[in-house]
Design an enzyme around this catalytic site. Structure first.
Site, mmCIF file in Angstrom:
data_model
loop_
_atom_site.group_PDB
_atom_site.id
_atom_site.type_symbol
_atom_site.label_atom_id
_atom_site.label_comp_id
_atom_site.label_asym_id
_atom_site.label_seq_id
_atom_site.Cartn_x
_atom_site.Cartn_y
_atom_site.Cartn_z
ATOM 1 N N GLY A 20 17.927 -23.351 106.460
ATOM 2 C CA GLY A 20 17.721 -22.174 105.616
ATOM 3 C C GLY A 20 18.210 -22.464 104.207
ATOM 4 C CD GLU A 178 12.444 -5.893 99.123
ATOM 5 O OE1 GLU A 178 12.665 -6.784 99.969
ATOM 6 O OE2 GLU A 178 12.363 -6.113 97.897
#
Lengths: 444, 444
Positions: A20, A178
Site C-alpha cells: 500500500g 464521498e
C-alpha cells in the site's frame, strides 16, 4: 562473479509486508540503499484507496486506480515482489512466515499491512453491509447498488420497491460522505432515463453518523458546509445516533426503523490481525504502538507504518489512517534503516498534516488545505488536482482524467457493470443463510 | 388518457431473449414499430465479444467493451429491459417463463440467447480449461495467466517452474489465435522487466488445433500466413491432433505430453440449453433449425437469431457463430415482424459475408475483406479501424482507442490486475476436488 555474489550475500535483507502507500513508499525510498528488498503482498496490485469509492460508484474501472506492484518497481533492481499471504511474524527469530509454509529471514522489517473493516464485534453485519477496503469490496458495492435499481424496476409492491430504492451508508467520515454523494448523484443524474417504471432520482440515500458531526476532524465549519452540500443534492444526513441493528430489509436507528435492502459500511476500521499476533502492545483497534522512530519496543530492526501503526507521540494522539500518514511513515522508516546502515542517529517521526478534503458530488467538495478552508467548486477543483497528482503512475493519471472529464460532461460514468457472483439479480437473498451462523439481527 | 391507454393495450408485445448482437440489433430495428418490446437478459450489459480476449489479456477493462443494455436503449421509449434469467419458453401458450417464477406473455418472440463453451461431453475439463464467453470468463483467464507468472517466480524446482510458464490454448479459430498471439506478446514485451527470477519472454504458448489448419474458414493462404505470423513471435502451433486429456499439470496431445498449469479453451461452442427445451428440431450442437425467414417451423411468431440459430438454407450450410451473422439476423427478424404487422410478405434471410479478420499480435493480423486478402500491418490497421467502428457506443470507441494507443506505444497494457477469488496465488490448486465429481483425466 564471485565478488558480486559475495557482495550480494553481505547485503542486509529488508522485508516489507504490504504494498500500500506505506510499504511502497518505503521500498522506493530504499531504491539506492545497498539492501535486498522483499516486498510481500497478497494482492498483485497497489491500490489508490482514496478513489476506491469511485470504483464502487461505477465511475472508474479497477485498472484506473490500481497498478501491479511489480510494474511500479520494475526498474528498481534491489527490489523483489512476492505475491503471498503473510501468516505470522517471528520478531525473535527475525523471519516472516508465509501462508504457503515458506519463511523469509530478515535483517530489517517494515510492517505496512494496513487495516480492514470492523463491525465492532458484530461480525454478522459484514455480509449485510459490505465495507470498502479493496477492489473486491468496491465491485461488490457496485453490484449491490446497481442491482437494487434492477430489483426495484421489477417489483410490483410499492413498499418493497421503496426498500430497494433506499440506500443507507453507515459512517460519516470521508469514505461515507464521498460514497453517499456519488451514489446520490448517480441516481439523480445518470440513471433516470434508463428506467421505465421507477423514478431513480427519488431514491433515498441516508448517511448515518453516530457522532455529532460528519467529517469531524475537518473542523466544525466545514462539517456543517458538508451537511448542507449533501442535503442540497438530496442526501439525508442523520447525526448522533448509532445503528443498533442491520437486518435483511431494514436498519434500526434509535427509535427509527429505515426499510432498506442496501446498507454500506464506512463506519469503522481495525488493524489487520497480524499486529495483534506480534506479542507487543496494541491499541483497542489492534494497531501496534510504535516508538517515536516507528520501530517496535525492544526491536529496533522492526518498523510498523501506516494504518497498522498507532503513533501516540505527536500532538493530538494517534494519527488518522490516511494515505499521507502512511506515505510519510514509509519514508521515515526507510530513512531510519538507511541511518542505521550508515551508523547515523535515527530521526523521530513527525507528521506534516497537509490538510483534508472530500467531495460531496458533482462540482462540490470541502477542503481544509494549508490553513485554508475551501468549499464548493474551488474545493472540488483542488480535490481533483491533488488526487490526479497523487495517483501513482503517469498512465493512470491520464486515463482517470479522461474518465472524469467524460463523466462530468455527460453525467454518464462508464463502468456501470454488474459482473460476477450469482447475486446479479438478487444482491441480498431473503432468507439466505448467514455464513457466520449468526442471524441478520445480532443480539444487542 | 383513456385513448392512449387503450392504444397501448392494443400494441403487440415483442419479447426478446438476449441482449447480445442479435437481440440488441432487433430491439433497435423495432424502435419505430408500434410494439412493446421486453428485452430480457441475465446480464445488465451488452458485451462486445470480439474484443473479449483483450480483457483476458489485460489490455482492456470490462467497462471498455461492455455497456449497460438499459443505457443503450435509454431513449427508445417502446423498449423495457428486464434483468432476469429465462427458465423456459412455452411456444404453445406463447409465454416466456423466468427463473423467478414470473411469466411474460408475447405476441412475437425473438430468441437470441447465444452460445456457451462446449467440452464435447467432457464436462470435467471446464474447470481445468476455462472458455471465453463472458466477462467472468475473461477475468478468470486473466487471473490464471497473471498468477502463473507469479507462481513461476516463486518456484524453486525448474521442472515445476516450466509447467507454470507453459500455456496451452486449445482451438485454432479466431478466439484461440488472437488469445495465443496477445498472451505471447504480453509475456515477450510487457512482463520481462518486472520479474527477477524468471524469463517471461521464454514462456511457451502452444496453440493446439485438431483440424489441419488454423483459421480454417479464412482460406488456406491466410491460414498459412497466420501460422507464420504466430511462429515469428514464438507461438508454437500444433495442427492435426486433438487434445485427449487435460490434467492439473499436463495435457495429452496424441503421443505428446505437454506439462502445463494453464490450459485455455477456445475449441468448441454449443448453443445454450434453452434451444433444446423448445421441442423443435435442433442440430448436433443444440442450435435451433430455423425457416428461411428465421421463424420456427409451425410458429411464425417466434424467431431465433444469432449463435442459437442454425440456418441451413444458404450456400455453405449453417452459418458461423459470429457477430455479423447475429446482427444481420436480428435486423431480418425485426423486419419480418414489422412486415407481419403491416400485412406485407416476409423476406428470407440472406447473409452478406463482409469478411473475416484476426490479429496475430502487435501490428500483425490476417484479414479477408471484400474478396481481398490482407496480412501484416495493413490487415492490423483494417482490424483496428473496423473494430473501433463496430463498438456499440461512442464513448467506448474513444476509450478503447486510447487504451490501444497507450498499449501500442508503451507495450504496457494497463489492466494487469488479479482480482477476486481465493485463487489469487494458486489458480489451479493441485489435488483440489473437481466439483463435477470427475477426475482431471477423463476416460478416453
Amino acid at each position: 562473479m564471485t565478488e558480486t555474489a559475495s557482495a550480494r550475500v553481505a547485503e542486509p535483507t529488508v522485508v516489507i509486508v504490504g504494498g500500500g502507500f506505506g510499504g511502497l513508499k518505503a521500498a522506493r525510498a530504499l531504491r539506492r540503499a545497498r539492501v535486498k528488498i522483499l516486498l510481500v503482498d497478497r494482492q498483485n496490485h497497489h491500490l489508490f484507496q482514496p478513489l476506491l469509492y469511485q470504483v464502487a460508484s461505477a465511475t472508474l474501472s479497477p485498472a484506473d486506480i490500481a497498478a501491479p506492484i511489480r510494474h511500479i518497481l520494475r526498474s528498481q533492481r534491489n527490489a523483489q515482489v512476492i505475491l503471498a499471504e503473510v501468516a505470522a511474524v517471528d520478531l525473535g527469530a527475525r523471519h516472516v512466515g508465509l501462508a504457503d509454509g515458506r519463511s523469509l529471514p530478515y535483517d530489517f522489517l517494515i510492517l505496512a499491512a494496513g487495516s480492514r473493516s470492523s463491525y465492532f464485534g458484530r461480525d454478522g453485519w459484514a455480509r449485510l453491509a459490505p465495507g470498502l477496503k479493496n477492489l473486491e469490496d468496491a465491485l461488490e458495492i457496485r453490484r449491490r447498488f446497481l442491482s437494487a435499481f434492477e430489483q426495484a424496476e421489477q417489483e410490483e409492491d410499492p413498499e418493497r420497491r421503496r426498500e430497494w430504492l433506499t440506500f443507507v451508508i453507515v459512517g460519516g467520515g470521508p469514505t461515507g460522505v464521498e460514497l453517499a454523494g456519488t451514489l446520490k448523484e448517480m441516481a439523480r443524474l445518470s440513471l433516470p432515463r434508463e428506467f421505465r417504471r421507477i423514478r431513480t432520482d427519488r431514491a433515498r440515500v441516508v448517511l448515518v453518523e453516530a457522532g455529532p458531526a460528519i467529517l469531524a476532524n475537518f473542523g466544525s465549519g466545514l462539517s456543517e458546509k458538508a451537511v448542507q452540500g449533501l442535503e442540497r443534492i438530496g442526501v439525508e444526513v442523520r447525526l448522533g445516533l448509532p445503528i443498533t441493528a442491520i437486518e435483511e430489509r431494514a436498519v434500526q436507528l434509535g427509535e427509527e426503523r429505515i426499510p432498506t435492502r442496501t446498507v454500506l459500511w464506512a463506519a469503522g476500521v481495525a488493524a489487520v490481525p497480524l499486529g495483534a499476533g506480534l506479542g507487543v502492545p496494541v491499541d483497542r483497534i489492534g494497531r501496534v504502538i510504535v516508538e517515536p522512530d516507528l520501530s517496535l519496543p525492544g526491536h529496533p530492526e522492526a518498523f510498523v507504518v501506516g494504518d497498522l501503526a498507532a503513533f501516540p507521540h505527536g500532538p493530538g494522539g494517534p494519527l488518522p489512517g490516511v494515505a499521507p500518514v502512511a506515505i510519510q511513515q514509509g519514508t521515515c522508516a526507510a530513512a531510519n534503516i538507511q541511518a542505521t546502515l550508515d551508523d547515523r542517529p535515527r530521526q523521530a517521526f513527525r507528521y506534516r498534516d497537509k490538510g483534508s478534503m472530500a467531495t460531496l458530488g458533482r462540482g462540490k467538495a470541502v477542503a481544509h488545505v494549508g490553513g485554508l478552508s475551501l468549499t464548493g467548486y474551488p474545493a472540488w477543483l483542488a480535490w481533483l488536482f491533488i488526487h490526479l497528482m497523487l495517483l501513482v503512475d503517469f498512465r493512470s493519471r491520464v486515463f482517470v482524467f479522461f474518465e472524469w472529464l467524460w463523466a462530468y460532461l455527460t453525467t454518464q460514468p462508464r463502468a456501470r457493470l454488474i459482473v460476477g457472483g450469482h447475486e446479479r439479480a438478487q444482491p441480498v437473498e431473503p432468507g439466505a443463510q448467514d455464513p457466520t451462523g449468526r442471524s441478520g439481527s445480532p443480539p444487542r
